[in-house]
Design an enzyme around this catalytic site. Structure first.
Site, PDB file in Angstrom:
ATOM      1  N   ALA A 267       0.843  -1.213   0.000  1.00  0.00           N
ATOM      2  CA  ALA A 267       0.000   0.000   0.000  1.00  0.00           C
ATOM      3  C   ALA A 267       0.873   1.256   0.000  1.00  0.00           C
ATOM      4  CB  ALA A 267      -0.932  -0.030   1.201  1.00  0.00           C
ATOM      5  N   ARG A 268       1.181   1.769   1.167  1.00  0.00           N
ATOM      6  CA  ARG A 268       2.064   2.929   1.292  1.00  0.00           C
ATOM      7  C   ARG A 268       2.938   2.721   2.529  1.00  0.00           C
ATOM      8  NH1 ARG A 268       1.473   3.819  -3.259  1.00  0.00           N
ATOM      9  NH2 ARG A 268       0.712   5.691  -4.319  1.00  0.00           N
ATOM     10  N   GLU A 297      11.137   6.950  -0.112  1.00  0.00           N
ATOM     11  CA  GLU A 297      11.478   6.189  -1.323  1.00  0.00           C
ATOM     12  C   GLU A 297      12.351   7.027  -2.235  1.00  0.00           C
ATOM     13  OE1 GLU A 297       8.002   4.491  -3.175  1.00  0.00           O
ATOM     14  OE2 GLU A 297       7.425   3.441  -1.355  1.00  0.00           O
ATOM     15  N   HIS A 317       8.951  -0.648  -4.984  1.00  0.00           N
ATOM     16  CA  HIS A 317       7.661  -0.094  -5.396  1.00  0.00           C
ATOM     17  C   HIS A 317       7.277  -0.589  -6.809  1.00  0.00           C
ATOM     18  CE1 HIS A 317       4.809   3.533  -4.652  1.00  0.00           C
ATOM     19  NE2 HIS A 317       4.215   2.634  -5.416  1.00  0.00           N
ATOM     20  N   GLY A 319       4.584  -2.601  -7.431  1.00  0.00           N
ATOM     21  CA  GLY A 319       3.201  -3.080  -7.484  1.00  0.00           C
ATOM     22  C   GLY A 319       2.527  -2.867  -8.822  1.00  0.00           C
TER      23      GLY A 319
HETATM   24  N1  LIG Z   1       2.553  -0.633  -4.601  1.00  0.00           N
HETATM   25  C1  LIG Z   1       1.945  -0.118  -5.649  1.00  0.00           C
HETATM   26  O1  LIG Z   1       2.529   0.024  -6.703  1.00  0.00           O
HETATM   27  C2  LIG Z   1       0.493   0.273  -5.562  1.00  0.00           C
HETATM   28  C3  LIG Z   1      -0.345   0.197  -6.694  1.00  0.00           C
HETATM   29  C4  LIG Z   1      -1.691   0.553  -6.564  1.00  0.00           C
HETATM   30  C5  LIG Z   1      -2.191   0.995  -5.333  1.00  0.00           C
HETATM   31  N2  LIG Z   1      -1.337   1.095  -4.283  1.00  0.00           N
HETATM   32  C6  LIG Z   1      -1.818   1.519  -2.968  1.00  0.00           C
HETATM   33  O2  LIG Z   1      -2.689   0.508  -2.478  1.00  0.00           O
HETATM   34  C7  LIG Z   1      -3.622   1.091  -1.569  1.00  0.00           C
HETATM   35  C8  LIG Z   1      -5.034   0.662  -1.952  1.00  0.00           C
HETATM   36  O3  LIG Z   1      -5.370   1.187  -3.214  1.00  0.00           O
HETATM   37  P1  LIG Z   1      -6.859   0.995  -3.780  1.00  0.00           P
HETATM   38  O4  LIG Z   1      -6.838   1.451  -5.180  1.00  0.00           O
HETATM   39  O5  LIG Z   1      -7.358  -0.350  -3.452  1.00  0.00           O
HETATM   40  O6  LIG Z   1      -7.647   2.076  -2.884  1.00  0.00           O
HETATM   41  P2  LIG Z   1      -9.193   2.087  -2.521  1.00  0.00           P
HETATM   42  O7  LIG Z   1      -9.508   3.479  -2.167  1.00  0.00           O
HETATM   43  O8  LIG Z   1      -9.976   1.420  -3.595  1.00  0.00           O
HETATM   44  O9  LIG Z   1      -9.280   1.168  -1.220  1.00  0.00           O
HETATM   45  C9  LIG Z   1      -8.762   1.547   0.025  1.00  0.00           C
HETATM   46  C10 LIG Z   1      -9.609   0.908   1.119  1.00  0.00           C
HETATM   47  O10 LIG Z   1      -9.016   1.176   2.386  1.00  0.00           O
HETATM   48  C11 LIG Z   1     -10.067   1.383   3.309  1.00  0.00           C
HETATM   49  N3  LIG Z   1      -9.613   2.106   4.498  1.00  0.00           N
HETATM   50  C12 LIG Z   1      -9.481   3.443   4.696  1.00  0.00           C
HETATM   51  N4  LIG Z   1      -9.062   3.703   5.942  1.00  0.00           N
HETATM   52  C13 LIG Z   1      -8.937   2.497   6.554  1.00  0.00           C
HETATM   53  C14 LIG Z   1      -8.548   2.108   7.861  1.00  0.00           C
HETATM   54  N5  LIG Z   1      -8.245   3.007   8.813  1.00  0.00           N
HETATM   55  N6  LIG Z   1      -8.512   0.792   8.146  1.00  0.00           N
HETATM   56  C15 LIG Z   1      -8.839  -0.133   7.205  1.00  0.00           C
HETATM   57  N7  LIG Z   1      -9.235   0.177   5.957  1.00  0.00           N
HETATM   58  C16 LIG Z   1      -9.275   1.470   5.641  1.00  0.00           C
HETATM   59  C17 LIG Z   1     -11.112   2.139   2.518  1.00  0.00           C
HETATM   60  O11 LIG Z   1     -12.388   2.040   3.086  1.00  0.00           O
HETATM   61  C18 LIG Z   1     -11.023   1.446   1.162  1.00  0.00           C
HETATM   62  O12 LIG Z   1     -11.954   0.392   1.059  1.00  0.00           O
HETATM   63  C19 LIG Z   1      -3.375   2.599  -1.638  1.00  0.00           C
HETATM   64  O13 LIG Z   1      -2.508   2.938  -0.583  1.00  0.00           O
HETATM   65  C20 LIG Z   1      -2.669   2.772  -2.953  1.00  0.00           C
HETATM   66  O14 LIG Z   1      -1.906   3.943  -2.975  1.00  0.00           O
HETATM   67  C21 LIG Z   1      -0.016   0.736  -4.359  1.00  0.00           C
HETATM   68  O1  LIG Z   2      -0.031   5.019  -6.825  1.00  0.00           O
HETATM   69  C1  LIG Z   2       0.171   4.117  -7.644  1.00  0.00           C
HETATM   70  O2  LIG Z   2      -0.493   4.006  -8.694  1.00  0.00           O
HETATM   71  C2  LIG Z   2       1.191   3.075  -7.351  1.00  0.00           C
HETATM   72  O3  LIG Z   2       1.792   3.282  -6.123  1.00  0.00           O
HETATM   73  C3  LIG Z   2       2.180   2.902  -8.461  1.00  0.00           C
HETATM   74  O4  LIG Z   2       3.081   3.974  -8.580  1.00  0.00           O
HETATM   75  P1  LIG Z   2       4.062   3.992  -9.857  1.00  0.00           P
HETATM   76  O5  LIG Z   2       3.241   4.376 -11.040  1.00  0.00           O
HETATM   77  O6  LIG Z   2       5.092   5.015  -9.579  1.00  0.00           O
HETATM   78  O7  LIG Z   2       4.618   2.632 -10.006  1.00  0.00           O
END
Ligand SMILES: NC(=O)c1ccc[n+]([C@@H]2O[C@H](COP(=O)([O-])OP(=O)(O)OC[C@H]3O[C@@H](n4cnc5c(N)ncnc54)[C@H](O)[C@@H]3O)[C@@H](O)[C@H]2O)c1
Ligand SMILES: O=C(O)[C@H](O)COP(=O)(O)O
Length: 616
Positions: A267-268, A297, A317, A319
């Site tokens: 996630a983050r 990062e 990173h 994902g």
């Molecule tokens: N590593 C990567 O490359 C990558 C890629 C895509 C998304 N992400 C990250 O993944 C995470 C999820 O993305 P998403 O698109 O599914 O977001 P989303 O908004 O669809 O889902 C997030 C969920 O978290 C829940 N939430 C909020 N506060 C909370 C809490 N205190 N406890 C538990 N749940 C809680 C929300 O209700 C929601 O259902 C984000 O942090 C996003 O930035 C990372």
């Molecule tokens: O926020 C996002 O979409 C993910 O964390 C991916 O980030 P990136 O595009 O830099 O890989």
């Protein structure tokens, strides 16, 4: 003028929705005029070829990777749009250096933490993102890390490459028959759950804002934060980084996990307290961690305490880094950028104004009220980091809520699926509720998800989250022209609240408000009448209606150096119960909150943060 482009985009998309077919042809002619100017787009990070090809059809495209801030600032005044991933910091200096030419910033991915949104807005620059195309890639990466960690794949691979054939050092742990807790049941979390079930894992999820029905349909049970910590062998994090989730996985959370638990974070970085994770790994309370994201990062490689450990596997990173996801986000963001350059508002606009400036001026207090009610209602949902406490001696609760006891609320199971909005207006059924409804959705969603709500996408985003919105308009007195709303209420169906007094007789979190003298006020919380300006942070207490409480609470706050801006008390009936609302300039410490619950007569206390939306 600030917002000129974005304003135009909103007006045009609203107008396009109303226009008959002949009118739309006229709009196409207007866009053709735009198209005669071939916009220049700077792409500063590697973008999928399909997106670049699409962009080149209508724009001049310059690619320049790895630019320093100075180099980016030097180039930006020569371009109309900029497309980035998370590696480019689009700071205020960048917007200033563009001297007004930069009209659109496209983020090829979800997170816009690297773009200064306030500076973009002030510069009249629209920011768009690609919120859906990398969801599956992120989920797959989470599952890949889960498997790689459980079977020590990176460590075994490194050892073989170093020339050894050591079969006993890399005995893994099985997934089948184990339990995984998914924290954040949103887009990525629900995809991870689906895949984890396929691997034979039992899946539980902690998400106080998710729809329980949606989870149940996937065979996933929503549980409390504590239950998730206690029952799971694996923990996988999929929530956004917000003030509520920052450092959520801390010493206390790790201590409550099963000994030898394993954790994955795609996630983050900030959601995990990295120092606490280190302590948990050192004591073997946590057996292994798999991390794709970090507080900083890139992390400092020299002395990062986690990166070099054999019980931690790391990826930089990655994902979203699959060919397919990058093609997908490239196309998604390019469509949004091209659309925005043509003056249209896309569903992926992040900082679009909900309404044109002149309409905003007329409706301002009502839309602030609508968003504020959404934020207030969701702010009262019980979550693990709720600053709330109940007095252990509490005996008289009129509410049926399942608010948790003790100093540190563990949060409810969550799972609200219904938002009921009631408008009381002299216009009755003639009131156009689209904007107000969108503002409520914005208030509910933007605090807790990665979603950025605009007028075009509000209903869609709510539907995708499994939220049912019902609206009732009641005709109230008035001439039907001047006053837009007499009052308005928002109720969240079946959510657990961190403040049991916020739950009404039908078991919903209920807030009501109105505009008085041009300013929005909260006028009811649960069954209690209040009078709260929709701004700033407020401490709420529920108490028996008896003398001494105001003084006792005030003294404890002053001892903690918490300045009080106002204080109101309302009661249901003499000698019954009352709610006290105290405007606070800073948050009291958990110890002070705990002490407040011990003031004789106090039943429960909570902090109600920043109801007002940020200034636009
Ligand atoms: N590593 C990567 O490359 C990558 C890629 C895509 C998304 N992400 C990250 O993944 C995470 C999820 O993305 P998403 O698109 O599914 O977001 P989303 O908004 O669809 O889902 C997030 C969920 O978290 C829940 N939430 C909020 N506060 C909370 C809490 N205190 N406890 C538990 N749940 C809680 C929300 O209700 C929601 O259902 C984000 O942090 C996003 O930035 C990372
Ligand atoms: O926020 C996002 O979409 C993910 O964390 C991916 O980030 P990136 O595009 O830099 O890989």
């Amino acid at each position: 003028m600030a917002w000129s482009l974005a304003d135009r985009a909103v007006r045009r998309s609203a107008a396009a929705a109303r226009r008959p077919a002949a009118g739309r042809r006229c709009c196409a002619r207007v866009e053709a005029v735009y198209a005669t100017h071939r916009a220049t787009v700077l792409v500063t990070e590697k973008l999928g070829d399909a997106g670049l090809d699409r962009l080149r059809l209508t724009c001049n495209v310059e690619t320049a990777y790895g630019l320093t801030q100075e180099e980016l600032c030097a180039k930006v005044s020569l371009v109309d749009a900029l497309i980035v991933r998370s590696g480019t910091k689009v700071t205020r200096a960048v917007f200033e250096a563009s001297h007004g030419r930069l009209k659109v910033v496209g983020r090829a991915g979800v997170g816009v933490d690297n773009v200064d949104l306030a500076a973009a807005t002030e510069a009249g620059c629209l920011v768009v993102n690609a919120p859906t195309a990398n969801t599956v890639a992120a989920a797959e990466h989470g599952i890949a890390l889960l498997c790689a960690m459980a079977r020590n794949i990176p460590q075994a691979d490194a050892s073989m490459k170093a020339g050894s054939w050591d079969r006993s050092a890399y005995v893994g742990t099985s997934l089948a028959g184990k339990t995984i807790a998914v924290y954040g049941f949103g887009k990525v979390g629900s995809e991870v759950s689906r895949r984890a079930r396929g691997l034979g894992l039992t899946v539980v999820a902690y998400d106080p804002y998710a729809s329980a029905e949606k989870a149940a349909a996937q065979g996933v049970q929503l549980v409390t934060f504590d239950e998730a910590l206690q029952v799971a062998d694996f923990h996988t994090l999929h929530m956004p980084l917000t003030p509520g989730t920052k450092g959520l996985f801390n010493d206390s959370a790790f201590a409550r996990m099963k000994r030898g638990a394993r954790i994955i974070n795609v996630a983050r970085g900030g959601v995990i307290d990295e120092a606490a994770l280190l302590r948990a790994l050192e004591s073997k309370q946590v057996a292994q961690a798999a991390l794709d994201v970090f507080l900083e990062e890139p992390p400092s490689f020299e002395n990062h305490p986690l990166v070099h450990r054999p019980d931690v596997i790391c990826t930089p990173h990655l994902g979203a880094s699959t060919t397919e996801a990058q093609e997908g986000v490239a196309l998604e963001v390019v469509e949004a950028v091209v659309d925005a350059l043509a003056g249209n508002l896309s569903v992926n606009a992040v900082n679009a104004p909900m309404v044109p400036a002149e309409i905003l001026r007329e409706l301002q207090p009502y839309i602030v009220l609508a968003e504020g009610l959404g934020r207030a209602a969701v702010g009262l949902v019980s979550n693990s980091t709720s600053s709330s406490s109940s007095a252990s001696s509490s005996s008289s609760s009129s509410s049926s809520s399942s608010s948790s006891g003790g100093a540190h609320s563990q949060g409810g199971k969550g799972g609200f699926g219904d938002i009921a909005i009631t408008y009381s207006s002299p216009r009755g059924d003639d009131l156009d509720t689209r904007l107000l409804r969108a503002m409520v959705i914005k208030g509910v969603l933007e605090e807790t998800t990665t979603s950025k709500v605009n007028l075009v996408n509000a209903d869609l985003l709510a539907r995708n989250r499994g939220l049912r919105i019902t609206e009732v308009s009641i005709r109230a007195g008035g001439d039907g022209t001047s006053e837009v709303l007499t009052s308005m209420s928002v109720a969240l169906g079946t959510a657990d609240s961190k403040f049991s007094a916020a739950v009404d007789r039908t078991n919903r979190i209920y807030v009501e408000g109105r505009v008085t003298g041009g300013a929005p006020f909260l006028t009811k919380i649960g069954n209690f009448d209040v009078e709260l300006a929709v701004q700033g942070s407020v401490m709420l207490t529920r108490q028996r209606d008896q003398p001494g409480i105001v003084g006792g609470v005030g003294m404890l706050l002053s001892r903690d150096n918490v300045n009080i801006s106002f204080m109101t008390v309302s009661r249901t009936a003499k000698d019954g119960e009352a709610i006290m609302a105290i405007g606070i300039d800073s948050e009291p410490s958990p110890a002070t909150l705990e002490e407040i619950t011990r003031v004789k007569g106090v039943i429960e206390v909570t902090i109600f943060k920043e109801v007002a939306p940020p200034q636009r």
